[in-house]
Design an enzyme around this catalytic site. Structure first.
Site, PDB file in Angstrom:
ATOM      1  N   GLU A   1      -3.324  -8.911   6.222  1.00 52.52           N
ATOM      2  CA  GLU A   1      -1.943  -8.579   5.850  1.00 52.52           C
ATOM      3  C   GLU A   1      -1.503  -9.223   4.530  1.00 52.52           C
ATOM      4  OE1 GLU A   1       0.925  -8.570   9.065  1.00 52.52           O
ATOM      5  OE2 GLU A   1      -0.653  -8.470  10.567  1.00 52.52           O
TER       6      GLU A   1
ATOM      7  N   LEU B   1      -4.429 -13.465   2.431  1.00 54.12           N
ATOM      8  CA  LEU B   1      -5.588 -14.144   1.829  1.00 54.12           C
ATOM      9  C   LEU B   1      -5.819 -13.690   0.391  1.00 54.12           C
ATOM     10  CD1 LEU B   1      -8.158 -14.018   4.781  1.00 54.12           C
ATOM     11  CD2 LEU B   1      -6.802 -15.979   4.010  1.00 54.12           C
TER      12      LEU B   1
ATOM     13  N   GLY C   1       0.845  -1.195   0.000  1.00 59.00           N
ATOM     14  CA  GLY C   1       0.000   0.000   0.000  1.00 59.00           C
ATOM     15  C   GLY C   1       0.876   1.239   0.000  1.00 59.00           C
TER      16      GLY C   1
ATOM     17  N   TYR D   1      -1.410   3.978  24.403  1.00 56.85           N
ATOM     18  CA  TYR D   1      -0.379   4.098  23.370  1.00 56.85           C
ATOM     19  C   TYR D   1       0.911   4.578  24.044  1.00 56.85           C
ATOM     20  CZ  TYR D   1       1.324   5.511  18.712  1.00 56.85           C
ATOM     21  OH  TYR D   1       2.016   5.637  17.538  1.00 56.85           O
TER      22      TYR D   1
HETATM   23  C1  FAD Z   1       4.789   7.239  11.859  1.00 57.00           C
HETATM   24  C2  FAD Z   1       3.704   6.220  11.783  1.00 57.00           C
HETATM   25  C3  FAD Z   1       2.452   6.516  12.307  1.00 57.00           C
HETATM   26  C4  FAD Z   1       1.439   5.555  12.261  1.00 57.00           C
HETATM   27  N1  FAD Z   1       0.217   5.861  12.766  1.00 57.00           N
HETATM   28  C5  FAD Z   1      -0.779   4.961  12.694  1.00 57.00           C
HETATM   29  C6  FAD Z   1      -2.078   5.261  13.206  1.00 57.00           C
HETATM   30  O1  FAD Z   1      -2.333   6.357  13.723  1.00 57.00           O
HETATM   31  N2  FAD Z   1      -3.041   4.304  13.084  1.00 57.00           N
HETATM   32  C7  FAD Z   1      -2.787   3.115  12.490  1.00 57.00           C
HETATM   33  O2  FAD Z   1      -3.701   2.296  12.385  1.00 57.00           O
HETATM   34  N3  FAD Z   1      -1.580   2.792  12.030  1.00 57.00           N
HETATM   35  C8  FAD Z   1      -0.576   3.687  12.093  1.00 57.00           C
HETATM   36  N4  FAD Z   1       0.667   3.372  11.606  1.00 57.00           N
HETATM   37  C9  FAD Z   1       0.889   2.047  11.000  1.00 57.00           C
HETATM   38  C10 FAD Z   1       0.569   1.990   9.496  1.00 57.00           C
HETATM   39  O3  FAD Z   1       0.463   3.283   8.947  1.00 57.00           O
HETATM   40  C11 FAD Z   1      -0.708   1.206   9.295  1.00 57.00           C
HETATM   41  O4  FAD Z   1      -0.443  -0.141   9.604  1.00 57.00           O
HETATM   42  C12 FAD Z   1      -1.297   1.313   7.890  1.00 57.00           C
HETATM   43  O5  FAD Z   1      -2.581   0.764   7.942  1.00 57.00           O
HETATM   44  C13 FAD Z   1      -0.497   0.618   6.804  1.00 57.00           C
HETATM   45  O6  FAD Z   1      -1.028   1.019   5.552  1.00 57.00           O
HETATM   46  P1  FAD Z   1      -0.125   1.000   4.247  1.00 57.00           P
HETATM   47  O7  FAD Z   1      -0.981   1.424   3.116  1.00 57.00           O
HETATM   48  O8  FAD Z   1       1.110   1.777   4.459  1.00 57.00           O
HETATM   49  O9  FAD Z   1       0.179  -0.544   4.133  1.00 57.00           O
HETATM   50  P2  FAD Z   1       1.573  -1.328   3.891  1.00 57.00           P
HETATM   51  O10 FAD Z   1       2.534  -0.979   4.953  1.00 57.00           O
HETATM   52  O11 FAD Z   1       2.005  -1.123   2.489  1.00 57.00           O
HETATM   53  O12 FAD Z   1       1.087  -2.800   4.072  1.00 57.00           O
HETATM   54  C14 FAD Z   1       0.681  -3.288   5.324  1.00 57.00           C
HETATM   55  C15 FAD Z   1       0.172  -4.713   5.169  1.00 57.00           C
HETATM   56  O13 FAD Z   1      -1.028  -4.685   4.411  1.00 57.00           O
HETATM   57  C16 FAD Z   1      -0.902  -5.467   3.231  1.00 57.00           C
HETATM   58  N5  FAD Z   1      -1.620  -4.741   2.174  1.00 57.00           N
HETATM   59  C17 FAD Z   1      -1.450  -3.473   1.770  1.00 57.00           C
HETATM   60  N6  FAD Z   1      -2.322  -3.177   0.801  1.00 57.00           N
HETATM   61  C18 FAD Z   1      -3.056  -4.283   0.577  1.00 57.00           C
HETATM   62  C19 FAD Z   1      -4.109  -4.625  -0.305  1.00 57.00           C
HETATM   63  N7  FAD Z   1      -4.613  -3.748  -1.170  1.00 57.00           N
HETATM   64  N8  FAD Z   1      -4.601  -5.873  -0.246  1.00 57.00           N
HETATM   65  C20 FAD Z   1      -4.135  -6.786   0.626  1.00 57.00           C
HETATM   66  N9  FAD Z   1      -3.143  -6.518   1.481  1.00 57.00           N
HETATM   67  C21 FAD Z   1      -2.618  -5.288   1.462  1.00 57.00           C
HETATM   68  C22 FAD Z   1       0.589  -5.582   2.991  1.00 57.00           C
HETATM   69  O14 FAD Z   1       0.906  -6.744   2.274  1.00 57.00           O
HETATM   70  C23 FAD Z   1       1.108  -5.622   4.408  1.00 57.00           C
HETATM   71  O15 FAD Z   1       0.999  -6.914   4.918  1.00 57.00           O
HETATM   72  C24 FAD Z   1       1.696   4.304  11.654  1.00 57.00           C
HETATM   73  C25 FAD Z   1       2.951   4.036  11.105  1.00 57.00           C
HETATM   74  C26 FAD Z   1       3.953   4.977  11.179  1.00 57.00           C
HETATM   75  C27 FAD Z   1       5.292   4.670  10.592  1.00 57.00           C
END
Ligand code: FAD
Length: 549
Positions: free
Chosen positions: A262, A265, A131, A469
């Protein structure tokens, strides 16, 4: 996105415009941040292995997404290799880039995603959906011993709001859309999804779903699990389609199985999500409480009351002290106001300023609704000795919240690991949980002989409990690798979560970082059920292997 840290190249956190911060960090971490940080390794210094990509698979991927959307560029592959956990950043910064994907593909629609998955399965390769790459649980990295070709599927071209069913307040949205783009498209039609994680600017709808994300306003709008009404997922068995019905009794929820999966699936291509009319008014007010016990009790009482704020966030005294240390240069008027407030708090309210806790409570809706909510919450706050300090601290927090992630790189540049661990527990267990975690982290700092700091805030309130948190940082001893010392602290905190009957993670998912505690959290039978589900859907272990279990 930087390959070695958070956010865009050229954007960084600085202490220079925050007069109290240097002294604060010196005091709590014995670290002088005025000393320049170590320079980042140049990308050219990395050894990026040649991609393993046979002609047949390359051809099939090109057929699926178009040759211009198949990349074996070294920087592209390194950016897609991991997320943004502390471990990810430390290893990347040291030149240890792990098992980088062999190829990055960017499908533009669902048939292209289906084509990619078909090609991957036919070649017995590995597929990892990508993502925004912001997860902090090790959810993206291929296993180090993986010998099959690893294909990273970057979803960023699936970035459109397809339809808004205004009567049902549901929107069909492609899964690769980033937070700001999603809100821009919805806002243009007068709607919002209301999902604002701190990582909002760089994370995607599909990533939120696949990690069970929460946002700052989840108290009002719900976590992503509540917001997601239906999904379309490309799986090895075909495309899974669930219906966007408000409720159903058709057996175990397949939609729920996809939430938090993640990438194990399948690849989420589209979701139908709740949307809300843009609120007429939105305000976040700052409050002070005399101490943590009363601050927690007030949040619990607000959750029990008729008030329904959009944000309830309260920091313990340690995080309050940190927040005050990040204030920018005050104006002379600010100084006078601040002096008057301090005097009032100490003399009239009997506050001990060292124990004081800063809270933000947000309200959204019509003007009348906001006014009533403020009144209801305000009464509860007063009952617990708290007082409102107006909208300026809340506005400042609201504006700066997406900048704070840069601070981790600022500390890492100076050798100090900093990270977060979050959990949730019933109201009745929150205070003992908090005490146990603070003691465990401080015990770990003591055992390591390092100067460390831990602070906490309550970030989300629910009917039955809340999310705590924790943020921690330490100045490593230099006697062994900093990441080993980090592991001691992180393990102490996570173990305390599960020992205190809290969850191992409230919204950061499992990945590889938290997998060792999953059995404690959901029981051995629970883990066996998850394992059976993953194996049943993906018998060849081609989909993001090694995550969750
Ligand atoms: C500074 C910081 C702040 C954060 N704050 C928060 C917060 O406030 N709340 C929160 O919930 N999280 C937070 N996070 C964690 C992170 O942003 C979340 O986990 C977010 O949901 C990940 O989304 P992404 O698009 O970056 O996914 P990725 O990191 O790219 O992927 C995460 C997982 O999802 C899977 N994935 C991604 N896209 C798809 C898709 N389309 N279909 C199937 N699987 C998929 C990937 O394979 C991987 O396993 C934070 C992280 C950081 C570094």
């Amino acid at each position: 996105m930087k390959w070695w840290g958070w956010g865009h190249e050229g954007v960084a956190f600085t202490h220079e415009d925050k007069p109290a911060l240097r002294a604060f960090i010196q005091r709590v971490l014995a670290l002088d941040v005025a000393r320049p940080g170590s320079p980042t390794l140049s990308f050219d210094a990395l050894t990026v292995p040649e991609p393993v990509l046979g002609d047949a698979l390359r051809g099939a991927l090109e057929d699926a997404v178009g040759a211009e959307h198949v990349s074996t560029d070294a920087l592209d592959r390194v950016v897609h290799a991991r997320g943004k956990s502390l471990r990810d950043l430390v290893r990347h910064r040291s030149g240890d880039i792990g098992r980088v994907p062999d190829v990055v593909v960017r499908p533009g629609d669902e048939p292209a995603v289906e084509g990619v998955l078909r090609a991957v399965l036919a070649a017995d390769a590995v597929v990892i959906p990508f993502g925004g790459g912001t997860n902090i649980s090790g959810s993206l990295e291929a296993p180090s011993a993986e010998t099959r070709t690893v294909v990273s599927v970057d979803m960023s071209r699936l970035d459109r709001v397809l339809d808004v069913d205004e009567g049902s307040r549901l929107a069909r949205v492609q899964a690769g859309v980033f937070g700001p783009d999603l809100e821009r498209q919805l806002n243009a039609r007068g709607w919002t999804m209301g999902h604002f994680p701190d990582s909002f600017t760089h994370s995607t709808l599909g990533g939120w779903i696949a990690t069970r994300s929460s946002g700052m306003q989840s108290d009002k709008y719900g976590d992503i699990a509540d917001l997601t009404r239906a999904v379309r997922v490309v799986t090895p068995a075909g495309t899974l389609v669930t219906r966007p019905v408000p409720h159903t009794s058709t057996g175990p929820s397949v939609r729920e199985m996809v939430l938090g999966s993640e990438g194990r699936l399948g690849i989420v291509t589209e979701a139908t999500v709740h949307v809300h009319r843009l609120p007429e008014q939105r305000t976040i007010l700052g409050y002070l409480f005399p101490d943590w016990e009363r601050a927690l009790a007030a949040m619990q009482a607000i959750a029990e009351s008729e008030a329904s704020p959009s944000v309830t966030r309260v920091s313990d005294s340690y995080e309050t002290a940190f927040s005050f240390s990040t204030r920018k240069d005050p104006t002379p008027l600010d100084r006078v106001k601040s002096k008057a407030l301090t005097t009032f708090l100490e003399r009239r309210k009997g506050y001990d300023l060292e124990a004081m806790c800063l809270a933000f409570i947000g309200y959204e809706g019509t003007k009348a609704h906001v006014a009533r909510q403020r009144k209801l919450a305000g009464k509860v706050v007063s009952r617990f000795g708290g007082l409102c300090i107006g909208s300026s601290p809340g506005e400042l927090y609201d504006q700066k919240k997406f900048d704070t992630p840069y601070i981790r790189d600022f500390l890492l540049d100076r050798g100090a690991p900093a990270d977060v661990s979050e959990t949730s527990a019933p109201w009745s267990r929150l205070k003992p949980l908090y005490d146990n975690v603070m003691a465990a982290a401080r015990g770990a700092f003591g055992e390591l002989g390092v100067t460390g700091y831990i602070m906490c805030h309550l970030s989300h309130s629910y009917h039955a409990g809340a999310c705590l948190y924790f943020t921690f940082a330490f100045n490593p001893s230099g006697r062994r690798p900093a990441i080993e010392e980090y592991d001691v602290v992180k393990t102490a905190i996570q173990q305390t979560f599960v020992d205190s009957e809290a969850t191992l993670s409230h919204h950061h998912a499992v990945g590889t970082e938290h997998a060792q505690w999953l059995e404690d959290d959901i029981s051995p039978v629970g883990v066996a059920m998850v394992r059976a589900l993953l194996h049943g859907v993906d018998p060849g272990s081609n989909l993001n292997p090694g995550k969750i279990v």
